[in-house]
Scaffold this motif. Sequence first.
Motif, short mmCIF file in Angstrom:
data_model
loop_
_atom_site.label_atom_id
_atom_site.label_comp_id
_atom_site.label_asym_id
_atom_site.label_seq_id
_atom_site.Cartn_x
_atom_site.Cartn_y
_atom_site.Cartn_z
N ALA A 100 25.34 80.04 17.73
CA ALA A 100 26.69 79.90 18.28
C ALA A 100 27.46 81.21 18.22
O ALA A 100 28.30 81.49 19.09
N LEU A 101 27.21 82.03 17.21
CA LEU A 101 27.88 83.33 17.11
C LEU A 101 27.16 84.41 17.91
O LEU A 101 27.81 85.28 18.50
N ALA A 102 25.83 84.36 17.94
CA ALA A 102 25.07 85.44 18.57
C ALA A 102 25.08 85.34 20.09
O ALA A 102 25.08 86.37 20.78
N TYR A 103 25.09 84.12 20.63
CA TYR A 103 25.01 83.98 22.09
C TYR A 103 26.20 84.62 22.81
O TYR A 103 26.00 85.36 23.79
N PRO A 104 27.45 84.36 22.39
CA PRO A 104 28.56 85.05 23.08
C PRO A 104 28.48 86.57 22.98
O PRO A 104 28.82 87.26 23.95
N MET A 105 28.03 87.08 21.84
CA MET A 105 27.90 88.53 21.70
C MET A 105 26.86 89.07 22.66
O MET A 105 27.07 90.08 23.35
N ALA A 106 25.70 88.39 22.74
CA ALA A 106 24.65 88.82 23.66
C ALA A 106 25.10 88.68 25.11
O ALA A 106 24.79 89.53 25.96
N TYR A 107 25.83 87.62 25.41
CA TYR A 107 26.34 87.40 26.77
C TYR A 107 27.30 88.51 27.18
O TYR A 107 27.25 89.02 28.31
N PHE A 108 28.16 88.90 26.26
CA PHE A 108 29.11 89.99 26.54
C PHE A 108 28.36 91.29 26.82
O PHE A 108 28.69 92.02 27.77
N LEU A 109 27.34 91.58 26.01
CA LEU A 109 26.58 92.82 26.21
C LEU A 109 25.83 92.81 27.52
O LEU A 109 25.75 93.83 28.21
N ALA A 110 25.29 91.66 27.90
CA ALA A 110 24.44 91.60 29.09
C ALA A 110 25.25 91.60 30.38
O ALA A 110 24.82 92.18 31.38
N PHE A 111 26.42 90.97 30.39
CA PHE A 111 27.14 90.75 31.65
C PHE A 111 28.45 91.53 31.77
O PHE A 111 28.96 91.67 32.88
N HIS A 112 29.00 92.00 30.67
CA HIS A 112 30.32 92.63 30.73
C HIS A 112 30.33 94.09 30.30
O HIS A 112 31.33 94.77 30.49
N VAL A 113 29.26 94.57 29.71
CA VAL A 113 29.16 95.99 29.35
C VAL A 113 28.39 96.69 30.45
O VAL A 113 27.19 96.42 30.66
N ARG A 114 29.04 97.55 31.18
CA ARG A 114 28.42 98.23 32.32
C ARG A 114 27.59 99.44 31.88
O ARG A 114 26.53 99.70 32.42
N GLY A 115 28.10 100.18 30.94
CA GLY A 115 27.39 101.34 30.46
C GLY A 115 27.39 101.39 28.94
O GLY A 115 28.05 100.60 28.27
N GLN A 116 26.63 102.31 28.39
CA GLN A 116 26.55 102.50 26.95
C GLN A 116 26.04 101.25 26.22
O GLN A 116 26.48 100.95 25.11
N LYS A 117 25.13 100.51 26.86
CA LYS A 117 24.59 99.34 26.19
C LYS A 117 23.79 99.74 24.95
O LYS A 117 23.80 99.02 23.94
N ALA A 118 23.12 100.88 25.05
CA ALA A 118 22.36 101.35 23.90
C ALA A 118 23.27 101.61 22.71
O ALA A 118 22.90 101.32 21.56
N LEU A 119 24.45 102.16 22.97
CA LEU A 119 25.41 102.41 21.89
C LEU A 119 25.85 101.10 21.24
O LEU A 119 25.94 101.01 20.01
N TRP A 120 26.11 100.08 22.05
CA TRP A 120 26.51 98.79 21.50
C TRP A 120 25.39 98.18 20.66
O TRP A 120 25.64 97.58 19.60
N LEU A 121 24.16 98.33 21.10
CA LEU A 121 23.03 97.80 20.34
C LEU A 121 22.87 98.53 19.02
O LEU A 121 22.53 97.93 17.99
N VAL A 122 23.13 99.84 19.04
CA VAL A 122 23.06 100.61 17.79
C VAL A 122 24.16 100.15 16.83
O VAL A 122 23.93 100.02 15.62
N LEU A 123 25.34 99.87 17.38
CA LEU A 123 26.43 99.38 16.53
C LEU A 123 26.07 98.03 15.89
O LEU A 123 26.47 97.75 14.75
N LEU A 124 25.30 97.21 16.60
CA LEU A 124 24.88 95.93 16.04
C LEU A 124 23.96 96.11 14.85
O LEU A 124 23.90 95.24 13.97
#
Length: 305
Positions: A100-124
Amino acid sequence: MIQRRPDWLAGYGLLSPAIIIMAVMMVTPLLAMVALSFWTQQGFELDRSFTLANYFALVEPSSEPTYWMGIPFPLTYPVPAILLIKSLAMSLAITLAVIALAYPMAYFLAFHVRGQKALWLVLLTIPFWTSYLLRVFAWKIMLGFNGAINSGLKSLGILTEPLSFLLYNPLAVMITLIHAWVAFAVLPIFVSLDKIDRSYLEAATDLGDSRLRRFLQVTLPLSAPGTIGAALLVFIPTVGDYVTPTLVGGPSGTMIGNLIQELFLKQNNAPLGAAVSITMMVTIAAIVTLFLWLIGFRRLRSRAR
């Protein structure tokens, strides 16, 4: 004329190193554990006579107090069986909360982050930069009688006395494990969401589907493999966790892993500990197999329709 080896033989040749390593590092200790579970401990000696006494002991009444979610049960209940059911229930609740907590975070990264996805994954992955024990101790400090949560609520005037139910109970164990595993669950869900062909979503929109219907009919089913993988990644290891219950669980937060640790290291009863371990692994394997079969059966029915 040189005869070419069959493709299947070449494939097995490539797999053989991995198979040998798995057999030596995984299968051999497991077989030794199975054999040990049919022996008995006689003082400091092992009686290698075949017996099922260790497995019968798992369901025999005990003189030790048994706790279910902090509630003491009558002493006639078998401790291993109750602890196994309790651990499975807690792990199921942890898994649902993590998804329930991880799905919204993954959804945000997949559909709403246009660039710097690698940076967001590193922050995770930042929580993984510190030791797991340090994170557990941090939660112990936060949930303590004079910890950060109680101190903050008292300073705001919300509380006059600290909350005593935050630590040393199943709730503390679940909170700590949820925090520890949520980042693990985000990654497989993100991969499955990121691979979804966006043309499917556009087609659903053109057909008049609302955002909610599009999510339920397209996004959620296509992300099921990653979600299921994340759920299994969380559920299987948390059942046998013993470090977190030891540090933040207290007597009422004891899980099956604590019993196995005590049997092996404190009570010098390795055969009984092996029987508990084998029973736990077989139970988890049966639950996971049933879960995957039910999912496959539902998919077959949906295709038939």
